[in-house]
Design a protein around this motif. Structure first.
Motif, PDB file in Angstrom:
ATOM      1  N   ASP A  40       0.834  -1.206   0.000  1.00 49.89           N
ATOM      2  CA  ASP A  40       0.000   0.000   0.000  1.00 49.89           C
ATOM      3  C   ASP A  40       0.868   1.255   0.000  1.00 49.89           C
ATOM      4  OD1 ASP A  40      -2.335  -1.511   0.121  1.00 49.89           O
ATOM      5  OD2 ASP A  40      -2.480  -1.381   2.307  1.00 49.89           O
ATOM      6  N   LEU A  41       1.892   1.258   0.837  1.00 50.33           N
ATOM      7  CA  LEU A  41       2.772   2.426   0.935  1.00 50.33           C
ATOM      8  C   LEU A  41       3.500   2.676  -0.384  1.00 50.33           C
ATOM      9  CD1 LEU A  41       4.274   1.827   4.495  1.00 50.33           C
ATOM     10  CD2 LEU A  41       2.639   3.600   3.835  1.00 50.33           C
ATOM     11  N   ALA A  42       3.932   1.602  -1.029  1.00 49.16           N
ATOM     12  CA  ALA A  42       4.616   1.747  -2.315  1.00 49.16           C
ATOM     13  C   ALA A  42       3.666   2.326  -3.362  1.00 49.16           C
ATOM     14  CB  ALA A  42       5.158   0.397  -2.777  1.00 49.16           C
ATOM     15  N   LYS A  43       2.417   1.892  -3.325  1.00 54.51           N
ATOM     16  CA  LYS A  43       1.418   2.396  -4.273  1.00 54.51           C
ATOM     17  C   LYS A  43       1.151   3.874  -4.034  1.00 54.51           C
ATOM     18  CE  LYS A  43      -3.270   1.418  -5.973  1.00 54.51           C
ATOM     19  NZ  LYS A  43      -4.421   0.490  -5.868  1.00 54.51           N
ATOM     20  N   LEU A  44       1.000   4.274  -2.777  1.00 54.95           N
ATOM     21  CA  LEU A  44       0.755   5.680  -2.457  1.00 54.95           C
ATOM     22  C   LEU A  44       1.931   6.551  -2.889  1.00 54.95           C
ATOM     23  CD1 LEU A  44      -0.891   5.392   1.073  1.00 54.95           C
ATOM     24  CD2 LEU A  44      -2.016   5.917  -1.099  1.00 54.95           C
ATOM     25  N   GLN A  45       3.141   6.019  -2.750  1.00 48.20           N
ATOM     26  CA  GLN A  45       4.312   6.771  -3.191  1.00 48.20           C
ATOM     27  C   GLN A  45       4.287   6.961  -4.706  1.00 48.20           C
ATOM     28  OE1 GLN A  45       8.141   4.855  -2.654  1.00 48.20           O
ATOM     29  NE2 GLN A  45       9.191   6.821  -2.446  1.00 48.20           N
ATOM     30  N   ARG A  46       3.939   5.911  -5.439  1.00 49.27           N
ATOM     31  CA  ARG A  46       3.869   6.016  -6.903  1.00 49.27           C
ATOM     32  C   ARG A  46       2.775   6.985  -7.340  1.00 49.27           C
ATOM     33  NH1 ARG A  46       4.480   0.347  -6.403  1.00 49.27           N
ATOM     34  NH2 ARG A  46       2.257   0.026  -6.844  1.00 49.27           N
ATOM     35  N   LEU A  47       1.707   7.085  -6.546  1.00 49.33           N
ATOM     36  CA  LEU A  47       0.608   7.986  -6.880  1.00 49.33           C
ATOM     37  C   LEU A  47       0.910   9.437  -6.511  1.00 49.33           C
ATOM     38  CD1 LEU A  47      -2.495   5.818  -5.898  1.00 49.33           C
ATOM     39  CD2 LEU A  47      -1.716   6.407  -8.198  1.00 49.33           C
ATOM     40  N   GLY A  48       2.060   9.669  -5.899  1.00 47.36           N
ATOM     41  CA  GLY A  48       2.473  11.045  -5.641  1.00 47.36           C
ATOM     42  C   GLY A  48       1.920  11.665  -4.377  1.00 47.36           C
ATOM     43  N   ILE A  49       1.556  10.848  -3.375  1.00 49.95           N
ATOM     44  CA  ILE A  49       1.073  11.407  -2.116  1.00 49.95           C
ATOM     45  C   ILE A  49       2.217  12.161  -1.445  1.00 49.95           C
ATOM     46  CG2 ILE A  49       0.093  10.897   0.144  1.00 49.95           C
ATOM     47  CD1 ILE A  49      -1.790  10.409  -2.217  1.00 49.95           C
ATOM     48  N   ARG A  50       2.005  13.440  -1.152  1.00 45.23           N
ATOM     49  CA  ARG A  50       3.074  14.288  -0.635  1.00 45.23           C
ATOM     50  C   ARG A  50       2.965  14.589   0.860  1.00 45.23           C
ATOM     51  NH1 ARG A  50       5.887  17.286  -4.372  1.00 45.23           N
ATOM     52  NH2 ARG A  50       6.066  16.159  -6.339  1.00 45.23           N
ATOM     53  N   THR A  51       1.742  14.726   1.376  1.00 40.45           N
ATOM     54  CA  THR A  51       1.566  15.165   2.761  1.00 40.45           C
ATOM     55  C   THR A  51       0.428  14.400   3.416  1.00 40.45           C
ATOM     56  OG1 THR A  51       2.256  17.398   2.117  1.00 40.45           O
ATOM     57  CG2 THR A  51       1.219  17.157   4.276  1.00 40.45           C
ATOM     58  N   ASP A  52       0.639  13.992   4.664  1.00 46.46           N
ATOM     59  CA  ASP A  52      -0.398  13.338   5.461  1.00 46.46           C
ATOM     60  C   ASP A  52      -0.732  14.251   6.634  1.00 46.46           C
ATOM     61  OD1 ASP A  52      -2.066  11.694   6.929  1.00 46.46           O
ATOM     62  OD2 ASP A  52      -0.413  10.565   7.820  1.00 46.46           O
TER      63      ASP A  52
END
Length: 223
Positions: free
Chosen positions: A158-170
């Motif tokens: 999941d974390l790898a997918k979110l990184q590929r999708l460009g999630i920048r800030t939580d």
């Protein structure tokens, strides 16, 4: 119908980057442009959704009163063509982290959508807050802002997918007890910000000017 225009199928990464740029500009001293904005073609869709199924197929539906036809593009090609109101099923698309669909009417501006869910194993409720039509006929952009009830159960995949999708800030809106009990996981390179929604200092100190709100509106809305 051109499915490869410069405004063609947008990736979540590109949209997310544009939102980060817009947020960083909030509060800047550079004045807004005074020149009259160019005429904007209105998005004619009054309703539109994309639903992804477990077998890899997608259901795409829309209503666009007054248009003659709508061409549906995905993965850089036209995958369907129908009238002003329709529900279609699309199969055989390549497996990607997130499949985007561009609905191109024969008149008016196109609309780009995806399934609101990111289909994560450890956070099934993490979803896009975009894809809704506003009271004035515009649409909230997808791929800019997401919401989730909890991120502590995210898997490594999941974390790898979110990184590929460009999630920048939580932005973690939870109270201290919830953050301590179940610390959230964030993708590599993302910024973690505690933004306790019940913290009186944050609540009392949060103030946006009219210019700030206008910039946020422009970043989030399309059409």
């Amino acid at each position: 119908m051109n499915c490869h225009s410069t405004a063609a199928v947008l990736t979540a990464r590109h949209i997310a980057e544009s939102f980060v740029a817009a947020v960083s500009a909030v509060g800047a001293t550079v004045p807004l442009a005074t020149a009259a904005p160019p005429a904007v073609r209105r998005i004619p869709f009054t309703d539109a959704t994309v639903t992804q199924h477990k077998d890899g197929s997608f259901t795409v539906s829309w209503k666009a009163p007054g248009v003659g036809s709508v061409t549906v593009c995905a993965s850089g090609r036209a995958v369907a063509h129908d009238g002003s109101e329709a529900t279609i099923t699309v199969r055989g698309l390549p497996a990607v982290d997130r499949q985007w669909f561009r609905l191109v009417p024969d008149q008016g501006a196109p609309l780009t959508l995806a399934d609101r869910s990111l289909c994560l194993e450890g956070a099934a409720d993490l979803r896009d807050v975009g894809g809704y039509r506003t009271a004035d006929g515009r649409w909230v952009r997808m791929g800019v802002l997401y919401r989730a009830n909890d991120l502590h159960a995210l898997t490594d995949a999941d974390l790898a997918k979110l990184q590929r999708l460009g999630i920048r800030t939580d932005f973690d809106l939870r109270m201290p007890s919830a953050r301590t009990k179940a610390p959230g996981r964030v993708p590599a390179g993302a910024r973690y910000v505690v933004a306790d929604a019940f913290d009186s200092c944050l609540r009392d100190g949060l103030s946006l000017s009219g210019q700030d709100l206008q910039r946020l509106r422009e970043a989030l809305l399309t059409g």
